[in-house]
Design an enzyme around this catalytic site. Structure first.
Site, PDB file in Angstrom:
ATOM      1  N   ARG A   1       8.138 -18.901  24.533  1.00 38.74           N
ATOM      2  CA  ARG A   1       8.123 -20.016  25.473  1.00 38.74           C
ATOM      3  C   ARG A   1       9.426 -20.796  25.486  1.00 38.74           C
ATOM      4  O   ARG A   1       9.599 -21.716  26.291  1.00 38.74           O
ATOM      5  CB  ARG A   1       6.981 -20.975  25.132  1.00 38.74           C
ATOM      6  CG  ARG A   1       5.634 -20.318  25.031  1.00 38.74           C
ATOM      7  CD  ARG A   1       4.595 -21.335  24.702  1.00 38.74           C
ATOM      8  NE  ARG A   1       4.345 -22.181  25.841  1.00 38.74           N
ATOM      9  CZ  ARG A   1       3.478 -21.919  26.794  1.00 38.74           C
ATOM     10  NH1 ARG A   1       2.753 -20.831  26.733  1.00 38.74           N
ATOM     11  NH2 ARG A   1       3.306 -22.719  27.799  1.00 38.74           N
TER      12      ARG A   1
ATOM     13  N   LYS B   1      17.022  -7.253  35.832  1.00 38.87           N
ATOM     14  CA  LYS B   1      17.006  -6.824  34.421  1.00 38.87           C
ATOM     15  C   LYS B   1      18.423  -6.856  33.863  1.00 38.87           C
ATOM     16  O   LYS B   1      18.657  -7.345  32.767  1.00 38.87           O
ATOM     17  CB  LYS B   1      16.463  -5.396  34.264  1.00 38.87           C
ATOM     18  CG  LYS B   1      14.993  -5.162  34.466  1.00 38.87           C
ATOM     19  CD  LYS B   1      14.083  -5.904  33.552  1.00 38.87           C
ATOM     20  CE  LYS B   1      13.837  -7.260  34.075  1.00 38.87           C
ATOM     21  NZ  LYS B   1      12.563  -7.791  34.256  1.00 38.87           N
TER      22      LYS B   1
ATOM     23  N   GLU C   1      19.690 -10.480  33.416  1.00 40.13           N
ATOM     24  CA  GLU C   1      18.956 -11.223  32.384  1.00 40.13           C
ATOM     25  C   GLU C   1      19.424 -10.871  30.975  1.00 40.13           C
ATOM     26  O   GLU C   1      19.591 -11.753  30.143  1.00 40.13           O
ATOM     27  CB  GLU C   1      17.452 -10.872  32.440  1.00 40.13           C
ATOM     28  CG  GLU C   1      16.650 -11.608  33.465  1.00 40.13           C
ATOM     29  CD  GLU C   1      15.191 -11.166  33.445  1.00 40.13           C
ATOM     30  OE1 GLU C   1      14.330 -12.038  33.472  1.00 40.13           O
ATOM     31  OE2 GLU C   1      14.906  -9.947  33.408  1.00 40.13           O
TER      32      GLU C   1
END
Ligand code: G6P
Length: 611
Positions: free
Chosen positions: A27, A487, A490
C-alpha cells in the site's frame, strides 16, 4: 494508500505491529513508523525512511515494547519522504495517530491550531488530526467522543487509528472512504487496512462500513455508524492462508506472478462455462434479472484495470454487439455523465479499494444505470460489497506492484461477461460455444508463450540503455501495447508510450530515430496488412523494430527488424491475453538489467486509496 495496523493486547505487540505493516507494504513503502504505549505510561515512537527493514533496524538498536500501539507504512501525499513526515504523528506526547488518506481542509485547521499554540513538526495533513483530538479532549470528553467531534471537522477521505496515553484502555479508529477491518482476537483486538496484516493473529474479521467508527478494547469492540448509533458488523472467518505469499525460487514476485498466469486464468474460467454456455450465476444472485436488461456497458477503472476495460470494449461490441464506453475513474467521477437507458456500470479493479474507482461506483449508484457490476480480485473489498453484480477474478494475491496476472485474469473475466451478455441477446449460440472453447484454450497457450522468456531476456539488452520506447498495436492489441508501455515505465523508469499504429504518422513518427526502439504487437488479424505498412514507415525513418508476430504474418528479420515468433493459431479473442505475456517479460528483464526495485518501484503503490 498507506498501510495501517493497531493492536491492544495483554502481551507485547511490537512484533504484531511490525509484521502487520510488512504485510501491508504494497500500500506504500516510502517510510514506516510505530508508536506504542510503554508500561511506564510513556509513548515510544520509532520512524524510518524506507521500507520496514529500516524500521526493524532501528527497533533492534532501540526497542519499543507495549500492549497498545499503532504502526504505519506510508505513501507520501503531503510533505516529502522524511522521518519527520513519517507516521505516527504525536500531539503533546499524549495523542498518537496514523492515517491513510487526505484531510483536504487541513490548512485551515492547522492555522487555527497553530494560533492556539500547537507546534507542528511535519508538513503532513495528518498532524492536524493529532492536535485537534488533543485540543478537543480539553473539554473533558473521552477519546471516542473527541474522535467523533474531530471527524465532523474533516473533509476528505481517510482511515485513522488513534490512542491517548491517558486512556490506555482503547484504540479509536474511523473511516471515510479508506478501508479498515477489525480483527477479533481472544482477549486482544486489532485494526488494519487489510485482513492480510492480521492473519498471523486472528481469522475473525469485521469490515467497517463507510463512516463507521470503532472503539477497540481488550474485552471487545464497539462499532458506531456515521450517525453515532451502536451497530453490529458481521464477523466472518477468513480462510486465507496466514503464510506470507512465498516467492519460491523466483527472483521477484513479478516474475512468479507472470508464470502463475496459466493457472490463474484457468481458475478464473473454471466452472463458469458449461458446454457452450456461460453460467450467469458466477456474476451473483441477481444476474438472471439484470443481464437481460443490459443494452450498453459503461466501464470505469484505473491503471492496468483501465487497459483491461479497453480490451473489453472489443469483446462487448464484437462479441455481444452492444455499445461500450471505457473511461478512467478519476475523470468519470467529476464529469456528470449522461446515462443511456439500459446501461450497466462496470468497475474493474484488482484490489476493489482504489479510491477513484470506488467513488465512481458510488456516483454511478445514484444516476440511473440498470445496475452496477464489479470485476475484482478481492472478495471482501468495498467494490464487491457495494456493486449489484460481481465476477471474481481468481488471480490469487498479487504482490508485485506492477500488475500482471490480475490483468490477464480480468481479460478472462471480461471475456466471460461478453459471452454472458451475448448469449442473452441474439448472438448465435454456436458462436458463443466457439468463443467459450477459445477462452478455455488460453491457459495452455500462455504456457507456451512463457517459453519465449529466454529469448526475451536477450532482447532486453537492446532496451536497458534507452531513455524512450514506443509501443504499437491495432484493434484489441492497442490496449495491450498500452499495458506493455505501462509495465516498462513502471518498473524500468524508461519513458514509454503506446500508440495505435495508424496514429503514428500524426505525430509520434517525429520521435523515431535509431535510438528509439519501437515494439509492435502483430497478431494475424484483419489489421495485419495495415500494421505492416505502419511498421514500414518506422523502418523508413531508421527506427529499430521489435515485433511480436504470429508465425503466419510473413514478417522476416532483417537489419533493424527483430522478430519474436509467437505461438501459432491465436484467435482474436485470445490475442490480448497471450500477447500481453511477452511484454510483461520484456519490461521485467529490462528492469532487472537496470537494477531497479522490480516489485516495489519508486513512487508507486499497489493499492491507491487516495484521489
Ligand atoms: C495502482 C497499481 C496498478 C493498478 C492501479 C489500479 O496504480 O500500481 O497496478 O492497475 O492501481 O488498481 P486496481 O486495484 O483498482 O486495479
Amino acid at each position: 494508500m498507506c498501510g495501517i495496523v493497531g493492536a491492544i493486547a495483554q502481551r507485547d505487540i511490537s512484533e504484531v505491529l511490525v509484521e502487520g505493516i510488512r504485510r501491508l507494504q504494497y500500500r506504500g513503502y516510502d517510510s514506516t513508523g510505530l508508536a506504542m504505549l510503554g508500561d511506564n505510561g510513556a509513548i515510544c515512537m520509532r520512524r524510518a525512511v524506507g521500507k520496514v527493514s529500516e524500521l526493524e533496524r532501528k527497533l533492534e538498536a532501540s526497542p519499543c515494547r507495549g500492549r497498545l500501539g499503532i504502526a504505519h507504512s506510508r505513501w507520501a501525499t503531503h510533505g516529502g519522504v522524511t522521518e519527520a513526515n513519517a507516521h505516527p504523528h504525536l500531539s503533546g506526547e499524549r495523542i498518537a495517530v496514523i492515517h491513510n488518506g487526505i484531510i483536504e481542509n487541513y490548512e485551515s485547521i492547522r492555522e487555527e491550531l497553530a494560533a492556539r499554540g500547537y507546534e507542528f513538526r511535519s508538513e503532513t495533513d495528518t498532524e492536524v488530526i493529532a492536535h485537534l483530538i488533543h485540543d478537543l479532549l480539553k473539554q473533558d470528553i473521552d477519546l471516542t467522543e473527541a474522535v467523533r467531534q474531530a471527524m465532523r471537522r474533516f473533509e476528505g477521505a481517510y482511515a485513522i487509528v488513534v490512542f491517548d496515553a491517558q486512556q490506555p484502555d482503547r484504540l479509536v479508529t474511523a473511516r471515510i472512504a479508506s478501508p479498515l477491518v477489525i480483527g477479533h482476537g481472544d482477549g486482544e483486538n486489532f485494526v488494519a487496512s487489510g485482513i492480510q496484516a492480521l492473519l498471523p493473529v486472528t481469522r475473525r474479521f469485521s469490515v467497517l462500513d463507510e463512516g463507521d467508527m470503532a472503539e477497540v478494547r481488550l474485552d471487545g469492540v464497539t462499532i458506531y455508524d456515521a450517525d453515532g448509533n451502536i451497530v453490529e458488523r458481521e464477523i466472518t472467518v477468513s480462510e486465507q492462508s496466514a503464510d506470507a505469499v512465498e516467492r519460491g525460487d523466483y527472483a521477484h514476485y513479478m516474475l512468479k506472478e507472470i508464470y502463475e498466469q496459466p493457472r490463474a486464468i484457468a481458475d478464473t474460467l473454471s466452472e463458469r462455462i458449461l458446454g457452450d454456455h456461460v453460467l450467469e450465476a458466477a456474476f451473483g444472485p441477481r444476474a438472471a434479472e439484470i443481464l437481460p436488461q443490459v443494452d450498453n456497458v459503461h466501464i470505469v477503472a484505473c491503471g492496468t484495470s483501465y487497459h483491461a476495460g479497453l480490451v473489453a470494449r472489443y469483446y462487448l461490441e464484437q462479441g455481444a454487439r452492444i455499445p461500450c464506453t471505457v473511461e478512467v475513474a478519476s475523470e468519470y467521477r467529476y464529469r456528470n455523465p449522461v446515462v443511456q437507458p439500459g446501461t450497466l456500470f462496470l468497475a474493474i479493479s484488482q484490489s476493489g479499494e482504489t479510491a477513484d474507482t470506488l467513488a465512481a461506483l458510488r456516483e454511478a449508484r445514484k444516476i440511473g444505470y440498470v445496475a452496477t457490476a464489479a470485476i475484482c480480485n478481492v472478495a471482501e473489498s468495498s467494490l464487491v460489497r457495494e456493486a449489484d453484480l460481481s465476477l471474481m477474478t481468481r488471480a490469487g494475491p498479487e504482490v508485485g506492484v506492477a500488475s500482471t496476472k490480475a490483468f490477464t485474469t480480468q481479460l478472462a473475466a471480461l471475456g466471460l461477461l461478453g459471452l454472458a451478455i451475448g448469449q442473452r441477446r441474439s448472438v448465435d449460440r454456436r458462436l458463443v460455444g466457439v468463443y467459450a472453447r477459445q477462452m478455455q484454450r488460453v491457459p495452455e497457450m500462455v504456457q507456451q508463450t512463457l517459453k519465449l522468456d529466454a529469448q526475451i531476456r536477450v532482447w532486453a539488452r537492446h532496451f536497458a540503455d534507452k531513455h524512450h520506447a514506443l509501443f504499437l498495436g491495432r484493434g484489441p492489441t492497442y490496449p495491450v501495447a498500452m499495458e506493455g508501455a505501462l509495465k516498462l515505465k513502471e518498473i524500468s523508469y524508461i519513458h514509454a508510450e503506446a500508440y495505435p499504429a495508424g496514429e503514428l504518422k500524426h505525430g509520434p513518427l517525429a520521435l523515431v530515430d535509431d535510438d528509439m526502439p519501437v515494439i509492435a504487437v502483430a497478431p494475424n488479424d484483419r489489421l495485419l496488412e495495415k500494421l505492416k505498412s505502419n511498421l514500414q514507415e518506422v523502418r523508413a525513418r531508421g527506427g529499430r523494430l521489435f515485433v511480436f508476430a504470429d508465425p503466419n504474418t510473413g514478417f522476416t528479420p532483417s537489419d533493424g527488424v527483430d522478430i519474436m515468433t509467437m505461438p501459432e493459431h491465436i484467435e482474436p479473442l485470445q490475442a490480448p491475453l497471450i500477447y500481453t505475456v511477452p511484454l510483461q517479460l520484456l519490461a521485467y528483464h529490462v528492469a532487472v538489467l537496470r537494477g531497479t526495485d522490480v516489485d516495489q518501484p519508486r513512487n508507486l503503490a499497489k493499492s491507491v486509496t487516495v484521489e
